[in-house]
Write a protein that holds these residues in place. Structure first.
Motif, PDB file in Angstrom:
ATOM      1  N   UNK A 126       0.953  -1.015   0.076  1.00  0.00           N
ATOM      2  CA  UNK A 126       0.038   0.025   0.055  1.00  0.00           C
ATOM      3  C   UNK A 126       0.827   1.181  -0.080  1.00  0.00           C
ATOM      4  N   UNK A 127       1.990   1.310   0.863  1.00  0.00           N
ATOM      5  CA  UNK A 127       2.724   2.504   0.810  1.00  0.00           C
ATOM      6  C   UNK A 127       3.676   2.433  -0.500  1.00  0.00           C
ATOM      7  N   UNK A 128       3.789   1.393  -1.187  1.00  0.00           N
ATOM      8  CA  UNK A 128       4.769   1.462  -2.422  1.00  0.00           C
ATOM      9  C   UNK A 128       3.642   1.925  -3.605  1.00  0.00           C
ATOM     10  N   UNK A 129       2.386   1.747  -3.211  1.00  0.00           N
ATOM     11  CA  UNK A 129       1.622   2.333  -4.446  1.00  0.00           C
ATOM     12  C   UNK A 129       1.484   3.597  -4.313  1.00  0.00           C
ATOM     13  N   UNK A 130       1.796   4.338  -3.233  1.00  0.00           N
ATOM     14  CA  UNK A 130       1.702   5.914  -2.952  1.00  0.00           C
ATOM     15  C   UNK A 130       3.157   6.389  -3.371  1.00  0.00           C
ATOM     16  N   UNK A 131       4.065   6.077  -4.404  1.00  0.00           N
ATOM     17  CA  UNK A 131       5.312   6.350  -4.674  1.00  0.00           C
ATOM     18  C   UNK A 131       5.660   7.645  -4.249  1.00  0.00           C
ATOM     19  N   UNK A 132       4.903   8.766  -4.470  1.00  0.00           N
ATOM     20  CA  UNK A 132       5.382  10.097  -4.179  1.00  0.00           C
ATOM     21  C   UNK A 132       5.647  10.276  -2.846  1.00  0.00           C
ATOM     22  N   UNK A 133       5.175   9.358  -1.980  1.00  0.00           N
ATOM     23  CA  UNK A 133       5.689   9.534  -0.400  1.00  0.00           C
ATOM     24  C   UNK A 133       6.978   9.066  -0.097  1.00  0.00           C
ATOM     25  N   UNK A 134       7.436   8.100  -1.137  1.00  0.00           N
ATOM     26  CA  UNK A 134       8.415   7.329  -0.800  1.00  0.00           C
ATOM     27  C   UNK A 134       9.980   8.357  -0.319  1.00  0.00           C
ATOM     28  N   UNK A 135       9.857   9.394  -0.774  1.00  0.00           N
ATOM     29  CA  UNK A 135      11.227  10.361  -0.329  1.00  0.00           C
ATOM     30  C   UNK A 135      10.927  10.724   1.023  1.00  0.00           C
ATOM     31  N   UNK A 136       9.816  10.769   1.516  1.00  0.00           N
ATOM     32  CA  UNK A 136       9.444  11.347   2.869  1.00  0.00           C
ATOM     33  C   UNK A 136       9.167  10.317   4.090  1.00  0.00           C
ATOM     34  N   UNK A 137      10.313  10.305   4.937  1.00  0.00           N
ATOM     35  CA  UNK A 137       9.905   9.073   5.902  1.00  0.00           C
ATOM     36  C   UNK A 137       8.785   9.144   7.055  1.00  0.00           C
ATOM     37  N   UNK A 138       8.118  10.449   7.166  1.00  0.00           N
ATOM     38  CA  UNK A 138       7.307  10.625   8.015  1.00  0.00           C
ATOM     39  C   UNK A 138       5.999  10.366   7.117  1.00  0.00           C
TER      40      UNK A 138
END
Length: 187
Positions: A126-138
């Protein structure tokens, strides 16, 4: 450079609709194949499912409000994609976007994948689907723990209604915030 300089609002919206319909195209037939595409797996007519969904949404929104208050805005920013998705949208369109995202993602992740992969692996996906978040640890951490919480809620209820309600409401409130409140602060 933010996403607002790379993509137009229209491109982000089209990408969103294409992605969500692809997710539904995979999720719905597999959910049917698993034998879960039945009315009692979507108990939107149950008051207890609404209470659970609204309670989960309230908890998620409370945590996000605290994080927005405690951490710099740049730590919670996805590069402008969410803002592009919701800016210039009507209240009804924000509701449609929120419900479509919640329904398609919860059918695929909590309805289909969680049965085969478990809550933890499904949450990583689910996190990987939201790829735009991957550069933001929080953002990665928040989305991961929200996904785990929604996974446990779906598993304990054996129903997708409360997780779709929670996910829809969170997306709707945050979409309205990005569309109406955040826009005021930038003027």
């Amino acid at each position: 450079m933010t996403s607002e300089h790379l993509y137009s609002s229209r491109q982000v919206l089209y990408s969103f609709y294409i992605t969500q319909f692809l997710i539904l195209t995979v999720g719905v037939p597999v959910l049917w194949w698993q034998g879960k595409l039945q009315k009692n797996y979507f108990s939107f007519d149950s008051g207890s499912m609404w209470i659970l969904g609204l309670g989960a949404a309230a908890l998620i929104l409370l945590v996000e409000a605290v994080l927005i208050k405690w951490f710099p805005q740049s730590w919670m920013d996805d590069g402008g994609i969410n803002r592009l998705l919701f800016k210039d949208r009507s209240l009804v369109h924000i509701l449609v976007i929120s419900f479509l995202a919640a329904t398609s993602e919860e059918i695929l992740f909590r309805g289909v994948l969680q049965e085969w992969l478990g809550i933890w692996v499904t949450s990583v996906l689910f996190v990987l689907l939201h790829t735009r978040y991957l550069r933001k640890w929080l953002l990665v951490t928040v989305v991961f723990f929200i996904s785990i919480g929604l996974g446990f809620l779906a598993e304990s209820c054996q129903d997708l209604a409360p997780v779709i309600i929670a996910h829809s409401l969170v997306d709707f409130i945050l979409g309205c915030y990005l569309r109406f409140c955040k826009l005021k602060h930038e003027l």
